[in-house]
Design an enzyme around this catalytic site. Sequence first.
Site, PDB file in Angstrom:
ATOM      1  N   ASN A   9       7.595 -24.623 -28.215  1.00 39.12           N
ATOM      2  CA  ASN A   9       7.780 -23.441 -29.068  1.00 39.12           C
ATOM      3  C   ASN A   9       9.029 -22.726 -28.560  1.00 39.12           C
ATOM      4  OD1 ASN A   9       7.712 -21.058 -30.443  1.00 39.12           O
ATOM      5  ND2 ASN A   9       5.781 -20.322 -29.565  1.00 39.12           N
ATOM      6  N   LYS A  11      10.479 -20.271 -29.758  1.00 42.56           N
ATOM      7  CA  LYS A  11      10.475 -18.821 -30.046  1.00 42.56           C
ATOM      8  C   LYS A  11      11.842 -18.420 -30.613  1.00 42.56           C
ATOM      9  CE  LYS A  11       6.835 -18.350 -26.676  1.00 42.56           C
ATOM     10  NZ  LYS A  11       6.113 -17.539 -25.696  1.00 42.56           N
ATOM     11  N   HIS A  95       0.156 -17.100 -33.360  1.00 42.66           N
ATOM     12  CA  HIS A  95       0.665 -16.920 -31.994  1.00 42.66           C
ATOM     13  C   HIS A  95       0.450 -15.470 -31.558  1.00 42.66           C
ATOM     14  CE1 HIS A  95       3.242 -16.742 -28.502  1.00 42.66           C
ATOM     15  NE2 HIS A  95       3.157 -18.055 -28.471  1.00 42.66           N
ATOM     16  N   GLU A  97       2.207 -13.477 -29.953  1.00 41.02           N
ATOM     17  CA  GLU A  97       3.342 -12.560 -30.136  1.00 41.02           C
ATOM     18  C   GLU A  97       3.349 -12.003 -31.553  1.00 41.02           C
ATOM     19  OE1 GLU A  97       6.242 -15.305 -28.617  1.00 41.02           O
ATOM     20  OE2 GLU A  97       5.412 -15.004 -26.613  1.00 41.02           O
ATOM     21  N   GLU A 167      -4.005 -20.073 -25.503  1.00 48.62           N
ATOM     22  CA  GLU A 167      -2.919 -19.435 -24.765  1.00 48.62           C
ATOM     23  C   GLU A 167      -3.393 -18.065 -24.278  1.00 48.62           C
ATOM     24  OE1 GLU A 167       1.094 -21.308 -26.169  1.00 48.62           O
ATOM     25  OE2 GLU A 167       0.744 -19.462 -27.252  1.00 48.62           O
ATOM     26  N   GLY A 173       4.816 -16.472 -20.534  1.00 47.83           N
ATOM     27  CA  GLY A 173       6.110 -15.978 -20.093  1.00 47.83           C
ATOM     28  C   GLY A 173       6.045 -15.161 -18.817  1.00 47.83           C
ATOM     29  N   SER A 212       3.005 -20.503 -19.458  1.00 43.76           N
ATOM     30  CA  SER A 212       3.721 -20.837 -18.221  1.00 43.76           C
ATOM     31  C   SER A 212       3.475 -22.270 -17.751  1.00 43.76           C
ATOM     32  CB  SER A 212       3.383 -19.830 -17.115  1.00 43.76           C
ATOM     33  OG  SER A 212       3.777 -18.516 -17.502  1.00 43.76           O
TER      34      SER A 212
HETATM   35  P1  13P Z   1       5.593 -19.813 -21.925  1.00 38.05           P
HETATM   36  O1  13P Z   1       5.464 -21.299 -21.691  1.00 38.05           O
HETATM   37  O2  13P Z   1       7.010 -19.323 -21.897  1.00 38.05           O
HETATM   38  O3  13P Z   1       4.665 -19.033 -21.062  1.00 38.05           O
HETATM   39  O4  13P Z   1       5.109 -19.563 -23.452  1.00 38.05           O
HETATM   40  C1  13P Z   1       3.914 -20.100 -23.878  1.00 38.05           C
HETATM   41  C2  13P Z   1       3.820 -19.908 -25.344  1.00 38.05           C
HETATM   42  O5  13P Z   1       3.666 -18.790 -25.817  1.00 38.05           O
HETATM   43  C3  13P Z   1       3.940 -21.082 -26.207  1.00 38.05           C
HETATM   44  O6  13P Z   1       3.609 -20.777 -27.520  1.00 38.05           O
END
Ligand code: 13P
Length: 258
Positions: A9, A11, A95, A97, A167, A173, A212
Amino acid sequence: MRKALVAGNWKMNGSLAANRELLSALSGAIHGSDAVAVAVCPPAVYLPDVVSQLQGKPISVGGQDCSDETAGAFTGEIAADMLKELGCEYVIVGHSERRARQQEDSAWVARKFIAAQSAGLVPILCVGEQLDDREAGRTEAVVAEQLDAVLDAAGVAAFDRAVVAYEPVWAIGTGLTASPEQAAEVHAFIRARVAGRDPRVADGLRILYGGSVKADNAPGLFSLPDIDGGLIGGASLDADSFIGIVNAAAAVQAQGNV
Ligand code: 13P
């Protein structure tokens, strides 16, 4: 055995030049296998370029979100049909976010999931708790609410053509990863929840871990029985890291553990 999936992803990251460099490194190292499927989910504006660069390569492409509507006056939104037309196979829905920034609730996510499948895409449904939920012992209640909303709206049979990604929001992150025990517990909970409706569907369902994931912690996570690959954020932007994670999934699959 379930075929693992490792999906990147990206982002809101990338540029035409950076994407080309990353994809050329990935295409040179990922040769496709029966045990592990690989996908990248770039920002929507880059989809045509990414799809064309991956033509004939064993790396699929996904969107990061889709509208719950099919067409019309929805400024800024992208219909699932449009993603399909551009060559996407997957789309991420729900997601954390977007649940946080766009206030997407579980009912809305469920409508997106259905819209994705109606367009012929495989939704990657993200679920996961916030840190305060975990600390208050609400992890399972939160995950159950997010999952049940989609199971109720789409029906359990729809999960034959879907992927779930667990997640934990506090691990995204942050460099914090759920411990293998924490991840295993929630993955088993998700599979049992789906099995409560249909054990056969639950058995075939791919449940990815995200938060992560890096090349060094991937082997431990992927060897847990209910973890069928990963949804990778930051580490998917770095070719060596992402390739390392794909290789970790392949190695675990070769041992017959996923
Ligand atoms: P990270 O791997 O940067 O923690 O992000 C995970 C994520 O949100 C994948 O959709």
